[in-house]
Design a protein around this motif. Structure first.
Motif, PDB file in Angstrom:
ATOM      1  N   MET A   1       0.656  -1.031   0.036  1.00  0.00           N
ATOM      2  CA  MET A   1      -0.055   0.197  -0.002  1.00  0.00           C
ATOM      3  C   MET A   1       0.767   1.632   0.174  1.00  0.00           C
ATOM      4  N   ALA A   2       0.692   2.580  -0.707  1.00  0.00           N
ATOM      5  CA  ALA A   2       1.243   2.928  -1.312  1.00  0.00           C
ATOM      6  C   ALA A   2       0.964   4.093   0.226  1.00  0.00           C
ATOM      7  N   PRO A   3       2.265   5.020   0.598  1.00  0.00           N
ATOM      8  CA  PRO A   3       2.171   6.140   2.111  1.00  0.00           C
ATOM      9  C   PRO A   3       0.940   6.741   1.322  1.00  0.00           C
ATOM     10  N   PRO A   4      -0.105   7.381   1.923  1.00  0.00           N
ATOM     11  CA  PRO A   4      -0.716   8.882   1.825  1.00  0.00           C
ATOM     12  C   PRO A   4       0.096   9.541   1.714  1.00  0.00           C
ATOM     13  N   GLN A   5      -0.836  10.664   0.721  1.00  0.00           N
ATOM     14  CA  GLN A   5       0.411  11.823   0.076  1.00  0.00           C
ATOM     15  C   GLN A   5       0.190  13.357   0.573  1.00  0.00           C
ATOM     16  N   GLY A   6       0.997  14.015   0.959  1.00  0.00           N
ATOM     17  CA  GLY A   6       0.848  15.421   1.772  1.00  0.00           C
ATOM     18  C   GLY A   6       0.969  14.878   3.471  1.00  0.00           C
ATOM     19  N   GLN A   7       1.489  15.832   4.018  1.00  0.00           N
ATOM     20  CA  GLN A   7       2.097  16.017   5.462  1.00  0.00           C
ATOM     21  C   GLN A   7       0.650  16.314   6.112  1.00  0.00           C
ATOM     22  N   MET A   8      -0.209  15.813   7.015  1.00  0.00           N
ATOM     23  CA  MET A   8      -1.263  16.118   8.014  1.00  0.00           C
ATOM     24  C   MET A   8      -1.055  17.539   8.914  1.00  0.00           C
ATOM     25  N   ARG A   9      -1.179  18.143   8.882  1.00  0.00           N
ATOM     26  CA  ARG A   9      -1.355  19.113  10.076  1.00  0.00           C
ATOM     27  C   ARG A   9      -2.694  19.613  10.995  1.00  0.00           C
ATOM     28  N   PRO A  10      -2.568  18.844  11.892  1.00  0.00           N
ATOM     29  CA  PRO A  10      -3.643  18.813  12.604  1.00  0.00           C
ATOM     30  C   PRO A  10      -4.434  19.756  13.462  1.00  0.00           C
ATOM     31  N   GLY A  11      -3.370  20.805  13.317  1.00  0.00           N
ATOM     32  CA  GLY A  11      -2.979  22.112  14.172  1.00  0.00           C
ATOM     33  C   GLY A  11      -4.764  23.301  13.028  1.00  0.00           C
ATOM     34  N   ARG A  12      -4.803  22.712  11.972  1.00  0.00           N
ATOM     35  CA  ARG A  12      -6.458  23.846  11.111  1.00  0.00           C
ATOM     36  C   ARG A  12      -6.839  22.738  11.455  1.00  0.00           C
ATOM     37  N   GLN A  13      -7.284  21.275  11.467  1.00  0.00           N
ATOM     38  CA  GLN A  13      -8.032  21.134  11.698  1.00  0.00           C
ATOM     39  C   GLN A  13      -8.871  21.240  13.094  1.00  0.00           C
ATOM     40  N   LEU A  14      -7.906  21.051  14.368  1.00  0.00           N
ATOM     41  CA  LEU A  14      -8.251  21.892  15.405  1.00  0.00           C
ATOM     42  C   LEU A  14      -9.021  23.063  15.709  1.00  0.00           C
ATOM     43  N   ALA A  15      -8.136  24.129  14.880  1.00  0.00           N
ATOM     44  CA  ALA A  15      -8.545  25.805  14.444  1.00  0.00           C
ATOM     45  C   ALA A  15     -10.092  25.690  13.885  1.00  0.00           C
ATOM     46  N   VAL A  16     -10.511  24.703  13.246  1.00  0.00           N
ATOM     47  CA  VAL A  16     -11.246  24.714  12.771  1.00  0.00           C
ATOM     48  C   VAL A  16     -12.722  24.256  13.040  1.00  0.00           C
ATOM     49  N   LEU A  17     -12.147  23.042  14.210  1.00  0.00           N
ATOM     50  CA  LEU A  17     -12.664  23.033  15.412  1.00  0.00           C
ATOM     51  C   LEU A  17     -13.617  23.683  16.144  1.00  0.00           C
ATOM     52  N   GLY A  18     -12.486  24.329  16.717  1.00  0.00           N
ATOM     53  CA  GLY A  18     -12.288  25.925  17.622  1.00  0.00           C
ATOM     54  C   GLY A  18     -13.826  26.869  17.416  1.00  0.00           C
ATOM     55  N   PHE A  19     -13.286  26.965  15.871  1.00  0.00           N
ATOM     56  CA  PHE A  19     -14.391  28.894  15.204  1.00  0.00           C
ATOM     57  C   PHE A  19     -15.542  28.055  15.191  1.00  0.00           C
ATOM     58  N   ILE A  20     -15.968  26.793  15.358  1.00  0.00           N
ATOM     59  CA  ILE A  20     -17.398  26.179  15.186  1.00  0.00           C
ATOM     60  C   ILE A  20     -18.226  26.532  16.299  1.00  0.00           C
ATOM     61  N   PHE A  21     -16.681  26.185  17.836  1.00  0.00           N
ATOM     62  CA  PHE A  21     -17.453  26.538  18.504  1.00  0.00           C
ATOM     63  C   PHE A  21     -18.004  27.402  19.091  1.00  0.00           C
ATOM     64  N   VAL A  22     -16.737  28.623  19.480  1.00  0.00           N
ATOM     65  CA  VAL A  22     -16.688  29.954  19.293  1.00  0.00           C
ATOM     66  C   VAL A  22     -17.825  30.554  18.759  1.00  0.00           C
ATOM     67  N   VAL A  23     -18.026  29.867  17.414  1.00  0.00           N
ATOM     68  CA  VAL A  23     -19.623  30.765  16.458  1.00  0.00           C
ATOM     69  C   VAL A  23     -20.687  30.418  17.239  1.00  0.00           C
ATOM     70  N   LEU A  24     -20.828  29.047  17.154  1.00  0.00           N
ATOM     71  CA  LEU A  24     -22.500  28.036  18.341  1.00  0.00           C
ATOM     72  C   LEU A  24     -22.379  28.600  19.020  1.00  0.00           C
ATOM     73  N   TYR A  25     -21.288  29.415  20.246  1.00  0.00           N
ATOM     74  CA  TYR A  25     -21.489  29.643  21.718  1.00  0.00           C
ATOM     75  C   TYR A  25     -21.668  31.112  21.870  1.00  0.00           C
ATOM     76  N   LEU A  26     -21.405  32.222  20.748  1.00  0.00           N
ATOM     77  CA  LEU A  26     -21.908  32.562  20.257  1.00  0.00           C
ATOM     78  C   LEU A  26     -23.271  33.565  19.870  1.00  0.00           C
ATOM     79  N   LEU A  27     -23.201  32.450  19.671  1.00  0.00           N
ATOM     80  CA  LEU A  27     -25.162  32.027  18.867  1.00  0.00           C
ATOM     81  C   LEU A  27     -26.095  31.827  20.189  1.00  0.00           C
ATOM     82  N   VAL A  28     -25.630  31.168  20.794  1.00  0.00           N
ATOM     83  CA  VAL A  28     -25.768  30.350  22.360  1.00  0.00           C
ATOM     84  C   VAL A  28     -25.991  31.735  23.663  1.00  0.00           C
ATOM     85  N   PHE A  29     -25.747  32.881  23.165  1.00  0.00           N
ATOM     86  CA  PHE A  29     -25.364  33.892  24.237  1.00  0.00           C
ATOM     87  C   PHE A  29     -26.088  34.805  24.031  1.00  0.00           C
ATOM     88  N   PHE A  30     -25.970  34.912  22.289  1.00  0.00           N
ATOM     89  CA  PHE A  30     -26.179  36.733  21.760  1.00  0.00           C
ATOM     90  C   PHE A  30     -27.330  36.497  20.859  1.00  0.00           C
TER      91      PHE A  30
END
Length: 639
Positions: A1-30
Motif C-alpha cells: 500500500m502506498a503511503p498517504p500523500q501530503g503531510q497531516m497538519r492537525p492544527g488546522r482541523q483543531l482550529a476549524v473546530l475551535g471556530f465552530i465552537f466560538v460561533v455556536l456559543y456566540l449564538l447561544v449567548f447573543f
C-alpha cells in the motif's frame, strides 16, 4: 500500500473546530430570543413531557363528501385550531401538522381539556341586525362587495389559498339586482364613502331588542355571570344591564367611568355575558370578542355578536349553515374582476333564498338603520367561528347560484372561497392521544433522562479506558466535545426553529453514543492491524484513518438515513427521537474529522504512544518488536 500523500497538519482541523465552537456559543449567548442571565441563555427549549403540559394528536378522517383530506384542508384546519387554542389565553402554544393526516397540539406548562378544539369549524350565515363602531356610535356603512347570480360558462375556479382576506378600508358587501328570472344579482358597488347615520341612544322601532336570550340559562353560566358582576362591581353591572342601545361614552362621561371595568374582562368572561350586554357595552372591545372561545357563538338558534374591521355587529339567528354550502370558488368574471362563486345544496338553496328574501325585504327580525349597507339594504354576515369573513349587502332574492363581488384580488378571493368551502366541507378529526403531564412529573422525567444519558456516557468512558487506556482519553474528549456541540445546537435550534427537547429526544442522543463508540472501535482496531503488519505507530495512524474512514462514514450515513426516514414517516415523540438521533450523528461526524483524527496524529508523535501498557495498543507493539528482533523484514517497508 502506498503511503498517504501530503503531510497531516492537525492544527488546522483543531482550529476549524475551535471556530465552530466560538460561533455556536456566540449564538447561544447573543442570538435573538436570548434574555435574562447566563443561566437562562443556556437553557434549551424543553418539551411538555419535561416541563409538564398537554399534548393532543388529532387524526383527520375523510371530508364529509368521502374524499381524503388534502394539504390545503389540513392547513386551513390547523389555522382555525390554532386560533381556538390561542383563545385559551395560553403562551407558547404549538399547533403543527405531521404527516398527511395528523395535527399535534402542545401546551407546555398547562393541563387543559383540548377535546373540543378538534371539532369541525362552525360556518354560519347570519343577518346583521345592528352595527356600532368601537366608541359606541353607530357604524357608518362602508363600501362592500356584492353578490350576483353566477352566469353560465363562468371562468375556471382558481386555486384556493389559505390567507385571510383583509380588504383595506372596507368589508365585502353582497348586492343583488333582481333579474327577469326572479334571481337577484350582486354587482360591484363603487367604493364611495357614505355619511354615517346619527347615533341614537334608543333602538329604532324596527330594531329588535338585543337583550339576552329568553332561553333558560344554565346554572354554571349564571354562576360565572355572578362572579363577573362581583368583579366589575354592582354599579357597572346595573349600568350595563340597563343599556338598550350602544352608548356614546363621549356624551356621558359618568357612564364611561361605570362601564370601564368591562374592558378588563378576559375573552372567556366576555363569552358568558348576555348577547345584548356584549353588543351595547362600548368598553367591551372587538379584541375581547375576537378572542372568545369558538363555542361561545356556536348555537345557531341564538343571536350573536361579532366584529368586522373594528365594528361590532349584532347578528340574528343563523338561518344557513356551512353544511348547506355545496361549493365555493374564486373566478374571473366577464369584466376580468375577481369574484367568489357560491352554490348550495338542495335544502341549502331553499334556506339561502329565504334568508336573502328576508334581508332584501327586511322582514322578520328587522335590521336597524345602522346595519344597512351602502345601498340601503340589509346585510348577511358569513361567520367562521368568531370571525366575520364577509358581510355582503343583499340587493335581491337569490334563487340560484350566487356570486360575491367587490374589491377582491386573486389572493383575497381565493382565501374567502377557501373559508366558505372549508365550512361547507369540513375535515373531521378523531383524537388519537391526549397526554397530560404535571410539572412535577415532567421534572422527574428530565432528571431520569439526564441520569440515563450520564450513566450511558460513563459506561462508555469506563470501558474505553479499561480496554484502550491512553486512547480512552481520545474517546472521553470526543464525547465531551460532541455533547457540548449537541447542547449548543439544541439551544440555538430551540430559538430559531422552535425545536423542543423531549424525553424521546434524550433517548435518541443516548442511542447516538453507541454509534459514536462503534466509530472508535473501527478506527482503533484498524490502527492495531496496521501496526501488526509492521508499520510504526506514526505511519500507521494516517494509514488506519484512510482505511477506517470509509467504514465510519458508511455506518454513520446508514444511521442518518434511518433517522431521516423515521422523522418523515413518524409523528409525535418518535419524530423528536429521530431528529435528536440525526443531529447527534451529524455532530459526531464533525468531531471525528476535526478532532479525533488530528489528535491521534499528535499522540502518535509522543513516547507514551509507543508503550504497550500506556497506549492501549495491546500486543500489537510487542509483536512488531519481536519481529524486528529476529531479523525479519516487515512485509511493508516503513514510510
Amino acid at each position: 500500500m502506498a503511503p498517504p500523500q501530503g503531510q497531516m497538519r492537525p492544527g488546522r482541523q483543531l482550529a476549524v473546530l475551535g471556530f465552530i465552537f466560538v460561533v455556536l456559543y456566540l449564538l447561544v449567548f447573543f442570538s435573538g430570543g436570548a434574555s435574562g442571565g447566563w443561566k437562562d441563555r443556556l437553557e434549551p427549549r424543553l418539551g411538555l413531557d419535561l416541563v409538564g403540559g398537554t399534548r393532543l394528536t388529532l387524526e383527520a378522517t375523510n371530508t364529509v363528501d368521502g374524499k381524503p383530506p388534502t394539504a390545503a384542508n389540513l392547513e386551513e384546519a390547523r389555522q382555525i385550531i390554532e386560533n381556538r387554542v390561542n383563545a385559551f389565553g395560553v403562551a407558547e402554544a404549538e399547533v403543527v401538522t405531521e404527516g398527511n393526516r395528523n395535527i399535534v397540539i402542545s401546551l407546555p406548562g398547562q393541563n387543559r381539556d383540548l377535546t373540543d378544539v378538534g371539532e369541525a369549524a362552525e360556518l354560519r350565515f347570519r343577518k346583521v341586525l345592528k352595527a356600532t363602531d368601537g366608541s359606541g356610535a353607530a357604524a357608518a356603512p362602508a363600501p362592500t362587495a356584492s353578490a350576483t347570480p353566477a352566469p353560465s360558462g363562468s371562468a375556471t375556479p382558481a386555486p384556493s389559498g389559505s390567507a385571510t382576506p383583509k380588504p383595506s378600508g372596507s368589508a365585502p358587501k353582497a348586492t343583488a339586482s333582481p333579474s327577469a328570472g326572479g334571481q337577484g344579482g350582486m354587482a360591484p358597488t363603487p367604493s364611495a364613502s357614505a355619511a354615517a347615520p346619527t347615533p341614537s341612544a334608543t333602538p329604532s322601532a324596527a330594531s329588535p331588542s338585543p337583550s339576552a336570550s329568553a332561553e333558560p340559562v344554565p346554572q354554571s353560566v349564571e354562576q360565572q355571570r355572578k362572579a363577573i358582576e362581583q368583579k366589575v362591581g354592582a354599579a357597572a353591572w346595573a349600568a350595563a344591564s340597563g343599556l338598550q342601545a350602544p352608548a356614546d361614552l363621549t356624551a356621558d362621561p359618568s357612564l364611561a367611568t361605570k362601564l370601564k371595568p368591562f374592558g378588563t374582562l378576559s375573552p372567556q368572561e366576555v363569552a358568558v355575558l348576555p348577547v345584548g350586554m356584549q353588543f351595547n357595552v362600548p368598553t367591551i372591545t372587538c379584541a375581547q370578542l375576537d378572542d372568545r372561545p369558538a363555542a361561545s357563538i356556536k348555537d345557531e338558534n341564538q343571536q350573536a355578536v361579532a366584529c368586522e374591521s373594528g365594528a361590532k355587529y349584532l347578528l340574528d339567528k343563523a338561518k344557513v349553515l356551512g353544511t348547506d354550502v355545496k361549493n365555493a370558488s374564486a373566478q374571473l368574471d366577464q369584466t376580468s374582476s375577481w369574484v367568489v362563486s357560491l352554490n348550495f345544496t338542495g335544502k341549502g338553496q331553499e334556506k339561502w333564498t329565504a334568508l336573502t328574501r328576508e334581508a332584501f325585504t327586511n322582514e322578520g327580525q328587522a335590521c336597524d338603520q345602522t346595519a344597512l349597507g351602502q345601498d340601503g339594504k340589509c346585510r348577511v354576515a358569513v361567520v367562521l367561528d368568531n370571525e366575520i369573513v364577509s358581510s355582503p349587502e343583499i340587493q335581491g332574492v337569490l334563487t340560484g347560484d350566487s356570486q360575491i363581488t367587490g374589491s377582491f384580488d386573486n389572493k383575497s378571493a381565493n382565501a374567502l372561497a377557501s373559508q366558505l368551502r372549508y365550512g361547507a366541507l369540513p375535515v373531521t378529526f378523531e383524537p388519537q392521544e391526549q397526554q397530560n403531564v404535571t410539572a412535577t412529573l415532567g421534572d422527574s422525567h428530565l432528571k431520569a433522562g439526564l441520569l440515563a444519558a450520564g450513566i450511558g456516557m460513563l459506561l462508555v468512558i469506563i470501558y474505553s479506558f479499561f480496554y484502550y487506556r491512553l486512547l480512552g482519553s481520545v474517546i472521553f474528549l470526543s464525547l465531551v466535545l460532541s455533547a457540548l456541540l449537541v447542547f449548543g445546537a439544541l439551544v440555538v435550534l430551540g430559538r430559531s426553529i422552535g425545536f423542543t427537547l423531549t424525553l424521546a429526544g434524550i433517548a435518541g442522543m443516548i442511542v447516538s453514543l453507541g454509534v459514536a463508540a462503534d466509530s472508535f472501535v473501527i478506527y482503533f482496531e484498524r490502527l492495531k492491524d496496521e501496526i501488526r503488519e509492521g508499520r510504526s505507530p506514526r505511519s500507521a495512524v494516517p494509514r488506519a484513518w484512510v482505511r477506517a474512514r470509509r467504514t465510519i462514514i458508511s455506518a454513520n450515513a446508514i444511521t442518518l438515513m434511518s433517522a431521516v426516514v423515521l422523522y418523515i414517516v413518524s409523528v409525535g415523540a418518535v419524530k423528536g427521537f429521530a431528529f435528536a438521533l440525526g443531529l447527534a450523528t451529524i455532530l459526531d461526524l464533525v468531531v471525528v474529522f476535526l478532532f479525533r483524527h488530528p489528535i491521534m496524529t499528535m499522540f502518535a508523535r509522543t513516547r507514551a504512544f509507543l508503550s504497550p501498557r500506556v497506549s492501549g495498543l495491546g500486543r500489537a507493539l510487542p509483536a512488531r518488536s519481536a519481529e524486528a528482533g529476529t531479523g525479519r523484514n516487515p512485509r511493508v517497508k516503513e514510510a
